[in-house]
Motif scaffolding. Structure first.
Motif, PDB file in Angstrom:
ATOM      1  N   ARG A   4       7.380 -20.216  15.601  1.00 17.01           N
ATOM      2  CA  ARG A   4       7.005 -19.798  16.952  1.00 17.01           C
ATOM      3  C   ARG A   4       6.440 -20.976  17.750  1.00 17.01           C
ATOM      4  N   ALA A   5       5.626 -21.812  17.108  1.00 20.41           N
ATOM      5  CA  ALA A   5       5.062 -22.982  17.790  1.00 20.41           C
ATOM      6  C   ALA A   5       6.162 -23.964  18.164  1.00 20.41           C
ATOM      7  N   ASN A   6       7.141 -24.137  17.286  1.00 18.39           N
ATOM      8  CA  ASN A   6       8.249 -25.041  17.591  1.00 18.39           C
ATOM      9  C   ASN A   6       9.075 -24.526  18.759  1.00 18.39           C
ATOM     10  N   ARG A   9       7.059 -25.065  21.928  1.00 19.52           N
ATOM     11  CA  ARG A   9       7.072 -26.486  22.294  1.00 19.52           C
ATOM     12  C   ARG A   9       8.430 -26.872  22.889  1.00 19.52           C
ATOM     13  N   THR A  10       9.515 -26.379  22.290  1.00 16.16           N
ATOM     14  CA  THR A  10      10.848 -26.681  22.790  1.00 16.16           C
ATOM     15  C   THR A  10      11.046 -26.139  24.197  1.00 16.16           C
ATOM     16  N   ARG A  11      10.605 -24.912  24.419  1.00 19.55           N
ATOM     17  CA  ARG A  11      10.730 -24.316  25.749  1.00 19.55           C
ATOM     18  C   ARG A  11       9.884 -25.062  26.775  1.00 19.55           C
ATOM     19  N   LEU A  12       8.671 -25.461  26.382  1.00 24.05           N
ATOM     20  CA  LEU A  12       7.784 -26.180  27.291  1.00 24.05           C
ATOM     21  C   LEU A  12       8.372 -27.537  27.654  1.00 24.05           C
ATOM     22  N   GLY A  17      10.576 -31.258  31.167  1.00 28.27           N
ATOM     23  CA  GLY A  17      11.448 -32.426  31.159  1.00 28.27           C
ATOM     24  C   GLY A  17      12.775 -32.194  31.834  1.00 28.27           C
ATOM     25  N   GLY A  18      12.868 -31.186  32.669  1.00 31.07           N
ATOM     26  CA  GLY A  18      14.121 -30.858  33.311  1.00 31.07           C
ATOM     27  C   GLY A  18      14.440 -31.720  34.517  1.00 31.07           C
ATOM     28  N   ASP A  19      13.798 -32.847  34.662  1.00 27.88           N
ATOM     29  CA  ASP A  19      14.022 -33.731  35.802  1.00 27.88           C
ATOM     30  C   ASP A  19      15.402 -34.364  35.674  1.00 27.88           C
TER      31      ASP A  19
END
Length: 63
Positions: A4-6, A9-12, A17-19
């Motif tokens: 769940r933490a991974n 973190r991936t979603r965050l 970082g969607g720039d």
């Protein structure tokens, strides 16, 4: 719990970082910095001492 933490973190990171490139303001600042650097370089290269040094180097290379 670790999975769940991974995922979180991936979603965050994907969200933050969607720039996909620079914005208009970043282009303006980058362009201004490039122009300022070019002006400074032109001033240095056209100074008397640098002109004499470059002239001496070219003269020695051609002789």
């Amino acid at each position: 719990m670790r999975v769940r933490a991974n995922r979180l973190r991936t979603r965050l990171l994907a969200h933050l970082g969607g720039d996909r490139g620079m914005s208009t303001a970043e282009y303006a600042v980058g362009t201004l910095a490039a122009v300022a650097f070019a002006g400074l370089l032109l001033k240095v290269v056209t100074s008397d001492s640098v002109q004499k040094a470059l002239n001496g180097i070219i003269t020695r290379a051609l002789n």
